[in-house]
Motif scaffolding. Structure first.
Motif, PDB file in Angstrom:
ATOM      1  N   CYS A 174      32.174  37.709  35.409  1.00  0.00           N
ATOM      2  CA  CYS A 174      31.200  36.810  36.115  1.00  0.00           C
ATOM      3  C   CYS A 174      29.685  37.228  35.943  1.00  0.00           C
ATOM      4  CB  CYS A 174      31.663  36.744  37.474  1.00  0.00           C
ATOM      5  SG  CYS A 174      33.179  36.060  37.765  1.00  0.00           S
ATOM      6  N   GLY A 175      29.686  38.690  35.861  1.00  0.00           N
ATOM      7  CA  GLY A 175      28.313  39.072  35.419  1.00  0.00           C
ATOM      8  C   GLY A 175      27.841  38.698  33.980  1.00  0.00           C
ATOM      9  N   GLU A 184      25.014  53.438  36.110  1.00  0.00           N
ATOM     10  CA  GLU A 184      25.422  53.148  37.231  1.00  0.00           C
ATOM     11  C   GLU A 184      24.078  52.743  38.035  1.00  0.00           C
ATOM     12  OE1 GLU A 184      27.945  55.685  39.323  1.00  0.00           O
ATOM     13  OE2 GLU A 184      28.185  54.315  41.174  1.00  0.00           O
ATOM     14  N   PHE A 185      24.318  51.544  38.856  1.00  0.00           N
ATOM     15  CA  PHE A 185      23.323  51.151  39.763  1.00  0.00           C
ATOM     16  C   PHE A 185      23.342  51.712  41.087  1.00  0.00           C
ATOM     17  CE2 PHE A 185      21.780  48.331  43.114  1.00  0.00           C
ATOM     18  CZ  PHE A 185      20.689  47.992  42.705  1.00  0.00           C
ATOM     19  N   TYR A 241      52.513  40.458  31.426  1.00  0.00           N
ATOM     20  CA  TYR A 241      51.906  40.694  32.666  1.00  0.00           C
ATOM     21  C   TYR A 241      52.380  40.029  33.907  1.00  0.00           C
ATOM     22  CZ  TYR A 241      48.406  39.680  36.313  1.00  0.00           C
ATOM     23  OH  TYR A 241      47.715  39.577  37.597  1.00  0.00           O
ATOM     24  N   THR A 263      50.598  44.753  40.457  1.00  0.00           N
ATOM     25  CA  THR A 263      50.566  44.114  39.141  1.00  0.00           C
ATOM     26  C   THR A 263      51.207  45.129  38.313  1.00  0.00           C
ATOM     27  OG1 THR A 263      48.666  45.422  38.829  1.00  0.00           O
ATOM     28  CG2 THR A 263      48.377  43.061  39.530  1.00  0.00           C
ATOM     29  N   PHE A 284      48.248  46.804  45.391  1.00  0.00           N
ATOM     30  CA  PHE A 284      46.904  46.371  46.006  1.00  0.00           C
ATOM     31  C   PHE A 284      47.460  45.882  47.539  1.00  0.00           C
ATOM     32  CE2 PHE A 284      46.624  46.072  41.447  1.00  0.00           C
ATOM     33  CZ  PHE A 284      45.131  46.681  41.463  1.00  0.00           C
ATOM     34  N   ASN A 304      45.241  43.457  32.897  1.00  0.00           N
ATOM     35  CA  ASN A 304      45.607  42.345  33.907  1.00  0.00           C
ATOM     36  C   ASN A 304      45.167  40.899  33.219  1.00  0.00           C
ATOM     37  OD1 ASN A 304      47.307  44.180  35.171  1.00  0.00           O
ATOM     38  ND2 ASN A 304      45.784  43.912  36.954  1.00  0.00           N
ATOM     39  N   GLY A 310      26.916  44.872  36.616  1.00  0.00           N
ATOM     40  CA  GLY A 310      28.255  44.452  36.232  1.00  0.00           C
ATOM     41  C   GLY A 310      28.584  43.792  35.070  1.00  0.00           C
ATOM     42  N   GLU A 364      26.392  48.351  33.240  1.00  0.00           N
ATOM     43  CA  GLU A 364      27.851  48.134  33.560  1.00  0.00           C
ATOM     44  C   GLU A 364      28.228  49.791  33.450  1.00  0.00           C
ATOM     45  OE1 GLU A 364      30.901  46.563  34.207  1.00  0.00           O
ATOM     46  OE2 GLU A 364      31.396  48.776  34.365  1.00  0.00           O
ATOM     47  N   LYS A 365      28.822  50.166  34.833  1.00  0.00           N
ATOM     48  CA  LYS A 365      28.799  51.723  34.948  1.00  0.00           C
ATOM     49  C   LYS A 365      30.101  52.118  34.146  1.00  0.00           C
ATOM     50  CE  LYS A 365      31.986  51.359  38.882  1.00  0.00           C
ATOM     51  NZ  LYS A 365      32.102  51.661  40.367  1.00  0.00           N
TER      52      LYS A 365
HETATM   53  P1  FAD Z   1      34.762  42.714  38.048  1.00  0.00           P
HETATM   54  O1  FAD Z   1      35.715  42.058  36.846  1.00  0.00           O
HETATM   55  O2  FAD Z   1      35.463  43.355  38.888  1.00  0.00           O
HETATM   56  O3  FAD Z   1      33.639  43.395  37.472  1.00  0.00           O
HETATM   57  C1  FAD Z   1      32.776  44.022  38.159  1.00  0.00           C
HETATM   58  C2  FAD Z   1      31.978  45.021  37.181  1.00  0.00           C
HETATM   59  O4  FAD Z   1      30.704  45.775  37.785  1.00  0.00           O
HETATM   60  C3  FAD Z   1      32.842  46.253  36.967  1.00  0.00           C
HETATM   61  O5  FAD Z   1      33.094  46.054  35.445  1.00  0.00           O
HETATM   62  C4  FAD Z   1      32.178  47.583  37.565  1.00  0.00           C
HETATM   63  O6  FAD Z   1      32.513  48.445  36.647  1.00  0.00           O
HETATM   64  C5  FAD Z   1      30.777  47.124  37.547  1.00  0.00           C
HETATM   65  N1  FAD Z   1      30.339  47.749  38.506  1.00  0.00           N
HETATM   66  C6  FAD Z   1      30.404  48.006  39.837  1.00  0.00           C
HETATM   67  N2  FAD Z   1      29.597  48.542  40.573  1.00  0.00           N
HETATM   68  C7  FAD Z   1      28.757  49.102  39.750  1.00  0.00           C
HETATM   69  C8  FAD Z   1      27.426  49.624  39.703  1.00  0.00           C
HETATM   70  N3  FAD Z   1      26.951  50.334  40.774  1.00  0.00           N
HETATM   71  N4  FAD Z   1      26.696  49.712  38.719  1.00  0.00           N
HETATM   72  C9  FAD Z   1      27.301  49.369  37.542  1.00  0.00           C
HETATM   73  N5  FAD Z   1      28.164  48.766  37.282  1.00  0.00           N
HETATM   74  C10 FAD Z   1      29.184  48.261  38.522  1.00  0.00           C
HETATM   75  N6  FAD Z   1      42.409  39.333  39.105  1.00  0.00           N
HETATM   76  C11 FAD Z   1      43.400  38.377  38.836  1.00  0.00           C
HETATM   77  O7  FAD Z   1      43.570  37.160  39.014  1.00  0.00           O
HETATM   78  N7  FAD Z   1      44.844  39.193  38.405  1.00  0.00           N
HETATM   79  C12 FAD Z   1      44.830  40.605  38.633  1.00  0.00           C
HETATM   80  O8  FAD Z   1      46.022  41.014  38.193  1.00  0.00           O
HETATM   81  C13 FAD Z   1      43.620  41.055  38.567  1.00  0.00           C
HETATM   82  N8  FAD Z   1      43.800  42.497  38.304  1.00  0.00           N
HETATM   83  C14 FAD Z   1      42.662  43.190  38.462  1.00  0.00           C
HETATM   84  C15 FAD Z   1      42.635  44.668  38.606  1.00  0.00           C
HETATM   85  C16 FAD Z   1      41.659  45.501  38.792  1.00  0.00           C
HETATM   86  C17 FAD Z   1      41.802  46.976  38.583  1.00  0.00           C
HETATM   87  C18 FAD Z   1      40.444  44.980  39.289  1.00  0.00           C
HETATM   88  C19 FAD Z   1      39.422  45.566  39.699  1.00  0.00           C
HETATM   89  C20 FAD Z   1      40.282  43.513  39.528  1.00  0.00           C
HETATM   90  C21 FAD Z   1      41.601  42.845  39.034  1.00  0.00           C
HETATM   91  N9  FAD Z   1      41.304  41.423  39.206  1.00  0.00           N
HETATM   92  C22 FAD Z   1      42.529  40.500  39.006  1.00  0.00           C
HETATM   93  C23 FAD Z   1      40.150  40.612  39.666  1.00  0.00           C
HETATM   94  C24 FAD Z   1      39.330  40.079  38.327  1.00  0.00           C
HETATM   95  O9  FAD Z   1      39.078  41.169  37.685  1.00  0.00           O
HETATM   96  C25 FAD Z   1      38.056  39.412  38.873  1.00  0.00           C
HETATM   97  O10 FAD Z   1      38.452  38.275  39.640  1.00  0.00           O
HETATM   98  C26 FAD Z   1      37.293  38.850  37.813  1.00  0.00           C
HETATM   99  O11 FAD Z   1      37.391  39.762  36.784  1.00  0.00           O
HETATM  100  C27 FAD Z   1      36.100  38.307  37.921  1.00  0.00           C
HETATM  101  O12 FAD Z   1      35.226  39.528  38.535  1.00  0.00           O
HETATM  102  P2  FAD Z   1      33.729  39.978  38.486  1.00  0.00           P
HETATM  103  O13 FAD Z   1      33.382  39.748  37.244  1.00  0.00           O
HETATM  104  O14 FAD Z   1      33.166  39.331  39.669  1.00  0.00           O
HETATM  105  O15 FAD Z   1      33.935  41.444  38.967  1.00  0.00           O
END
Ligand code: FAD
Length: 610
Positions: A95-96, A180-181, A291, A239, A362, A123, A91, A114-115
């Motif tokens: 955070c990733g 994709e993983f 937003y 949103t 959501f 957002n 990902g 990243e898929k």
């Molecule tokens: P994400 O940002 O969700 O990243 C995860 C990544 O992993 C994605 O890019 C995904 O494509 C990738 N991934 C998943 N499965 C696989 C796989 N099998 N193989 C390869 N890659 C993979 N937070 C807010 O505070 N306000 C908002 O309005 C808001 N809107 C959001 C809208 C959407 C559509 C989403 C999904 C999240 C939203 N969030 C929002 C949450 C916010 O994006 C996260 O808290 C923040 O980005 C940190 O998340 P993360 O890095 O853990 O995960």
């Protein structure tokens, strides 16, 4: 100092890379830059050093100064502490990527999968002060000049990803998009842990690793981990994003950093009367887009025709077939227009990745949280350390804006875990330390983390106020060491005997020291503690002068718990793991948190009792 030479193509390429505004453009300009400088980005151990040598003009140097400052922190031991560690990060969300940066600074080889092949989320994320400080330290402003100017404390998800992607690449992280993983390929005698990918002939499928970090976003919890549901009352989030034309009139409109119903009854009443829109809260940030995020009441969504039919199941209720998209657009537009005092001119929806108006609904009724942040798997004598970060560890409630703040804390904690792994600490001790720190995550607020942001590092003691890295003991976590075919946290296996044994010992100790107290019967490590009387009895056994047991009523559980929590924190320095009211009323009490808490009490009383 070597100034920028307009005829030097590498300067222009570097500039394009720094300014790139899409994921593809970042990757393309980076690859052109590497090609031009004859640098192999897979040469992760010396890539950054060589890049610095070859790009030695003022603009690049200003960036190196920032990154060097971070890289020179003692925690990384000059990038030598994890030289043998190979990490796969799932990902490229914020955070990733943030985790990948830390792992690269530790000297590990890092591959991110990243898929998606584009960063498209408009957002906007709220940033706690420490995250702003952190990102400035990674030169965010050099990549995105508008980063948190003035009092701004937010950034769009895509812009944050772009900044972190650029830093990752410069530090030698290999980032693959559009892959994709799908799962793990277990080691053989000749090979180590590898990943099954889609497309299946992707070269990253050959990468062998000993650390796997999942940052796959909400609910992407890999096999072996279990999560819990924190079910609240129905909460429907909406949103929406409108185009920011950056006009003078738009600049005048004030942001709303969070209006909750309880604080402004009149605002919400007027919104209901004027527009028929009934909200619990609303947030508005002016960023690359205008937003809005709000929590809407089901009744008004039904009345306004946004939701067609009432269902008790949230998936059915908010399923595509049951939502009138046009009515949703009207609802979101109405709420945004009203809450900005009708002062946002020319409100046109921004478009999402699918070219549609960027409005989404959501379900926040049921939030997920992983039970554990780490585990170790072993096959053919080859160990794999697995960790979770970001939304797949703890799902955030967006209107509260905790996602990035807690996400980055977990990224640092995870890097700390990998550091211990790289240093050769025994595997269960690595996991025990990680789980001890994880217990603190959900309690963190901007107020209760340390305020000396300049001292923040991956070392948890620099960030959390009360951190005990040994509050959970390795022998309590045998169940997080999977050496056979699968892990089953539900049924104790032979391997788990030690951990079960440790729980039993703790339970026995609690029973022994609460025996004979009226209305107290400790039968387990969760339910028996609900009324607070057992905790009070425990304190009374060791510190009789602190509590008058006869004054306590069994029905006053919130008070009893509050009393016990305050005494334990004040007298023994043990912070509570849950609020007094949650302890009294929450449907499920988290067993591991209770084990942690009671173990701390056990240790403290045992140490201090002659
Ligand atoms: P994400 O940002 O969700 O990243 C995860 C990544 O992993 C994605 O890019 C995904 O494509 C990738 N991934 C998943 N499965 C696989 C796989 N099998 N193989 C390869 N890659 C993979 N937070 C807010 O505070 N306000 C908002 O309005 C808001 N809107 C959001 C809208 C959407 C559509 C989403 C999904 C999240 C939203 N969030 C929002 C949450 C916010 O994006 C996260 O808290 C923040 O980005 C940190 O998340 P993360 O890095 O853990 O995960």
């Amino acid at each position: 100092m070597v100034n920028q030479d307009p005829t030097n193509p590498s300067h222009a390429l570097f500039d394009q890379f720094v300014q790139s505004q899409t994921c593809k453009e970042v990757q393309r300009t980076f690859s052109e830059l590497c090609h031009h400088l004859q640098l192999d980005p897979r040469d992760y151990q010396s890539f950054y050093t060589k890049l610095k040598e070859r790009l030695n003009y003022w603009k690049a140097k200003a960036l190196w100064i920032k990154l060097d400052k971070r890289a020179q922190h003692q925690d990384y031991q000059q990038g030598k502490v994890c030289v043998k560690t190979k990490c796969l990060v799932l990902g490229a969300g914020p955070c990733g990527l943030r985790t990948a940066i830390e792992l690269a600074l530790l000297g590990a080889q890092v591959v991110v999968l990243e898929k998606r092949d584009s960063f498209s989320r408009n957002n906007v994320l709220h940033l706690w002060p420490y995250t702003i400080y952190d990102l400035r330290g990674l030169a965010a402003k050099k990549f995105y000049g508008k980063f948190c100017t003035g009092a701004l404390d937010h950034i769009s998800i895509r812009q944050l990803q772009l900044i972190l992607l650029k830093v990752s690449l410069l530090l030698g992280v290999e980032v693959h998009t559009g892959v994709e993983f799908k799962g793990f390929v277990e080691p053989s005698e000749a090979t180590g842990w590898m990943a099954e990918l889609f497309p299946d002939d992707h070269p990253a499928g050959k990468f062998q690793f000993d650390v796997f970090i999942s940052a796959g976003g909400g609910r992407f919890v890999p096999d072996g981990f279990r999560w819990k549901e924190l079910r609240g009352k129905l909460a429907i989030g909406i949103t929406c994003n409108f185009i920011n034309h950056h006009s003078a009139a738009e600049a005048q409109v004030a942001e709303i950093s969070g209006v909750a119903r309880i604080y402004n009854q009149k605002f919400f009443q007027d919104l209901l009367t004027e527009k028929g829109i009934d909200l619990e809260n609303i947030v508005y940030y002016k960023d690359a887009t205008h937003y809005f995020v709000m929590t809407a009441k089901k009744k008004s969504l039904l009345k306004m025709g946004v939701i067609k039919q009432d269902f008790s199941d949230a998936n059915q209720l908010l399923g595509q077939a049951n939502v009138d998209q046009e009515a949703l657009l009207r609802y979101a537009h109405g709420a945004a227009h009203f809450s900005t005092g009708h002062r946002l001119p020319n409100m046109q929806f921004a478009l999402n990745h699918a070219g549609q108006p960027d409005v989404a609904m959501f379900d926040f009724t049921c939030m997920h949280r992983a039970e554990n942040a780490s585990l170790v798997r072993e096959r053919k004598g080859k160990k794999l350390l697995m960790g979770l970060v970001g939304d797949c560890l703890v799902e955030p409630f967006w209107p509260l804006g905790t996602g990035i703040a807690r996400g980055f804390l977990a990224a640092f904690d995870t890097a700390w875990m990998v550091r211990s792994w790289g240093k050769g600490k025994p595997h269960l001790e690595v996991v025990a330390e990680r789980e001890s720190i994880y217990q603190l995550l959900s309690q963190t607020t901007p107020e209760n983390i340390n305020k000396n942001y300049s001292a923040f590092s991956i070392d948890p003691a620099t960030r959390y106020q009360h951190v005990n890295l040994n509050s959970i003991k390795a022998n309590q976590l045998q169940h997080l060491y999977d050496v056979e075919d699968h892990i089953d946290l539900g049924r104790p296996t032979k391997k788990q005997k030690d951990s079960v044994g440790a729980f039993e010992e703790l339970l026995k100790w609690c029973q022994q020291h609460t025996a004979g107290y009226d209305r107290v019967k400790v039968k387990d490590l969760t339910q028996s503690w609900r009324s607070g009387l057992a905790l009070c009895a425990l304190i009374n056994t060791f510190r009789p002068h602190l509590i008058d047991m006869s004054s306590l009523k069994e029905s006053d559980s919130v008070h009893n718990n509050q009393l016990a929590f305050s005494l334990l924190e004040g007298e023994l320095g043990i912070p509570p793991i849950i609020s007094a009211s949650d302890m009294a009323t929450k449907e499920q009490i988290d067993k591991l948190s209770m084990v942690l808490y009671l173990t701390q009490i056990h240790d403290a009383f045992n140490e201090r009792t002659p």
